[in-house]
Design a protein around this motif. Sequence first.
Motif, PDB file in Angstrom:
ATOM      1  N   SER A 201     -17.120  34.697  28.784  1.00  0.00           N
ATOM      2  CA  SER A 201     -17.267  35.259  27.427  1.00  0.00           C
ATOM      3  C   SER A 201     -18.449  36.211  27.349  1.00  0.00           C
ATOM      4  O   SER A 201     -18.348  37.295  26.761  1.00  0.00           O
ATOM      5  CB  SER A 201     -17.447  34.124  26.411  1.00  0.00           C
ATOM      6  OG  SER A 201     -16.306  33.302  26.372  1.00  0.00           O
TER       7      SER A 201
ATOM      8  N   LEU B  69      -8.723  37.227  25.173  1.00  0.00           N
ATOM      9  CA  LEU B  69      -8.368  36.763  23.829  1.00  0.00           C
ATOM     10  C   LEU B  69      -6.998  36.088  23.813  1.00  0.00           C
ATOM     11  O   LEU B  69      -6.773  35.130  23.064  1.00  0.00           O
ATOM     12  CB  LEU B  69      -8.373  37.954  22.857  1.00  0.00           C
ATOM     13  CG  LEU B  69      -9.740  38.526  22.513  1.00  0.00           C
ATOM     14  CD1 LEU B  69      -9.592  39.918  21.896  1.00  0.00           C
ATOM     15  CD2 LEU B  69     -10.490  37.600  21.556  1.00  0.00           C
TER      16      LEU B  69
ATOM     17  N   GLU C 194      -7.517  28.962  21.011  1.00  0.00           N
ATOM     18  CA  GLU C 194      -8.099  29.383  19.732  1.00  0.00           C
ATOM     19  C   GLU C 194      -9.390  28.632  19.424  1.00  0.00           C
ATOM     20  O   GLU C 194     -10.328  29.190  18.854  1.00  0.00           O
ATOM     21  CB  GLU C 194      -7.074  29.163  18.617  1.00  0.00           C
ATOM     22  CG  GLU C 194      -7.458  29.787  17.299  1.00  0.00           C
ATOM     23  CD  GLU C 194      -6.354  29.697  16.272  1.00  0.00           C
ATOM     24  OE1 GLU C 194      -6.678  29.736  15.067  1.00  0.00           O
ATOM     25  OE2 GLU C 194      -5.174  29.585  16.664  1.00  0.00           O
ATOM     26  N   THR C 195      -9.449  27.371  19.820  1.00  0.00           N
ATOM     27  CA  THR C 195     -10.637  26.549  19.592  1.00  0.00           C
ATOM     28  C   THR C 195     -11.871  27.152  20.227  1.00  0.00           C
ATOM     29  O   THR C 195     -12.989  26.987  19.733  1.00  0.00           O
ATOM     30  CB  THR C 195     -10.419  25.125  20.170  1.00  0.00           C
ATOM     31  OG1 THR C 195      -9.192  24.606  19.670  1.00  0.00           O
ATOM     32  CG2 THR C 195     -11.556  24.202  19.791  1.00  0.00           C
TER      33      THR C 195
ATOM     34  N   ILE D 223       3.018  36.511  18.550  1.00  0.00           N
ATOM     35  CA  ILE D 223       2.702  36.501  17.113  1.00  0.00           C
ATOM     36  C   ILE D 223       3.951  36.784  16.267  1.00  0.00           C
ATOM     37  O   ILE D 223       3.852  37.100  15.085  1.00  0.00           O
ATOM     38  CB  ILE D 223       1.571  37.501  16.768  1.00  0.00           C
ATOM     39  CG1 ILE D 223       1.960  38.944  17.102  1.00  0.00           C
ATOM     40  CG2 ILE D 223       0.288  37.104  17.469  1.00  0.00           C
ATOM     41  CD1 ILE D 223       0.942  39.985  16.612  1.00  0.00           C
TER      42      ILE D 223
ATOM     43  N   THR E 102      -7.358  32.554  26.098  1.00  0.00           N
ATOM     44  CA  THR E 102      -8.348  31.569  25.678  1.00  0.00           C
ATOM     45  C   THR E 102      -7.819  30.761  24.496  1.00  0.00           C
ATOM     46  O   THR E 102      -7.303  31.341  23.537  1.00  0.00           O
ATOM     47  CB  THR E 102      -9.664  32.265  25.264  1.00  0.00           C
ATOM     48  OG1 THR E 102     -10.177  33.004  26.382  1.00  0.00           O
ATOM     49  CG2 THR E 102     -10.710  31.245  24.814  1.00  0.00           C
TER      50      THR E 102
ATOM     51  N   GLY F 217     -12.294  30.473  20.836  1.00  0.00           N
ATOM     52  CA  GLY F 217     -12.455  31.891  20.520  1.00  0.00           C
ATOM     53  C   GLY F 217     -11.257  32.770  20.800  1.00  0.00           C
ATOM     54  O   GLY F 217     -11.322  33.985  20.597  1.00  0.00           O
ATOM     55  N   GLY F 218     -10.174  32.193  21.272  1.00  0.00           N
ATOM     56  CA  GLY F 218      -8.971  32.982  21.518  1.00  0.00           C
ATOM     57  C   GLY F 218      -8.352  33.471  20.218  1.00  0.00           C
ATOM     58  O   GLY F 218      -8.484  32.827  19.177  1.00  0.00           O
ATOM     59  N   ASP F 219      -7.689  34.611  20.279  1.00  0.00           N
ATOM     60  CA  ASP F 219      -7.113  35.204  19.058  1.00  0.00           C
ATOM     61  C   ASP F 219      -6.013  36.162  19.488  1.00  0.00           C
ATOM     62  O   ASP F 219      -6.281  37.263  19.970  1.00  0.00           O
ATOM     63  CB  ASP F 219      -8.204  35.940  18.279  1.00  0.00           C
ATOM     64  CG  ASP F 219      -7.717  36.467  16.929  1.00  0.00           C
ATOM     65  OD1 ASP F 219      -6.512  36.761  16.796  1.00  0.00           O
ATOM     66  OD2 ASP F 219      -8.550  36.615  16.019  1.00  0.00           O
ATOM     67  N   LYS F 220      -4.764  35.770  19.327  1.00  0.00           N
ATOM     68  CA  LYS F 220      -3.651  36.574  19.825  1.00  0.00           C
ATOM     69  C   LYS F 220      -3.475  37.881  19.054  1.00  0.00           C
ATOM     70  O   LYS F 220      -3.056  38.893  19.620  1.00  0.00           O
ATOM     71  CB  LYS F 220      -2.375  35.740  19.843  1.00  0.00           C
ATOM     72  CG  LYS F 220      -2.389  34.683  20.963  1.00  0.00           C
ATOM     73  CD  LYS F 220      -1.100  33.917  21.053  1.00  0.00           C
ATOM     74  CE  LYS F 220      -1.036  33.089  22.334  1.00  0.00           C
ATOM     75  NZ  LYS F 220      -2.176  32.194  22.539  1.00  0.00           N
ATOM     76  N   GLU F 221      -3.777  37.895  17.769  1.00  0.00           N
ATOM     77  CA  GLU F 221      -3.689  39.143  17.010  1.00  0.00           C
ATOM     78  C   GLU F 221      -4.771  40.124  17.470  1.00  0.00           C
ATOM     79  O   GLU F 221      -4.510  41.329  17.580  1.00  0.00           O
ATOM     80  CB  GLU F 221      -3.796  38.860  15.515  1.00  0.00           C
ATOM     81  CG  GLU F 221      -2.570  38.144  14.968  1.00  0.00           C
ATOM     82  CD  GLU F 221      -2.558  38.070  13.454  1.00  0.00           C
ATOM     83  OE1 GLU F 221      -3.543  38.510  12.825  1.00  0.00           O
ATOM     84  OE2 GLU F 221      -1.551  37.573  12.906  1.00  0.00           O
ATOM     85  N   ALA F 222      -5.964  39.604  17.736  1.00  0.00           N
ATOM     86  CA  ALA F 222      -7.028  40.453  18.270  1.00  0.00           C
ATOM     87  C   ALA F 222      -6.675  40.942  19.676  1.00  0.00           C
ATOM     88  O   ALA F 222      -7.030  42.061  20.076  1.00  0.00           O
ATOM     89  CB  ALA F 222      -8.355  39.699  18.295  1.00  0.00           C
TER      90      ALA F 222
END
Length: 236
Positions: free
Chosen positions: A128, A152, A157-158, A201, A155, A160-165
């Motif tokens: 990270s 992103l 989501e817990t 998504i 990783t 820091g992962g973020d599929k939209e990002a």
Amino acid sequence: MKKFRIILAVVLMIVINAQLSKAQKVDSLMYKAYLLSSQSLWESALDQNENDWSLEKAIAYYGILNNTMVSSNEEKFDEFVDPALEYLESLEEQGIHKAEAMALRSSIYGFIMAYSPWKGMYYGPKSSSAIESALEKNSDSPIVNMISGTSLFYTPETFGGDKEAAVEAFEKAIALYEKANYQGWLYINTLASLGQAYQSIGQKDKAIETFEKALTVEPNFKWVSSQLLPQAQASK
């Protein structure tokens, strides 16, 4: 003096053209290695990158390690991971392609965790930190955005992962590659990743459109034609 300058200009032109030709040859070899998932071709591409401090050599190391993930060849991964990290750290120390080197190092830490999840407590923060530093250094690098998107996407989501990002990062990487008129293996790999991110998504039409775009660029992209696109079409 004028004659000497003309001769010098011709010699420089010959040297530059030779270097460009070699770079194109290596890029073509990496492209073929990626399409065929060929470890031997990846190693040949690395061997042909004789110059120290080149981004192409760093990318060849990344390609080799990425290929071991596809083939689940941990023995080969162990063979190349330390030399790859040492090379990337040397690039960073020299200040050459620093952002890309940090991003690639971040990705390799991700590979290490994929093979050995129990190492996540140690390598997760390092990965990270490396990609964050890379983005701070050069947020307009397609490689940095590609790897940021990958981080992103994979990783949890817990943590820091973020599929939209991830979608946004992949989209930016694609735009930057296209602006540079680059359609090498990193470009088509990013198209595949963007399609997967769209699908994750719920944007199935965009996923299919992106996979079809990848096949327009490279009709022999078997991963997309035989796996990703059919899966996306079946999910509609």
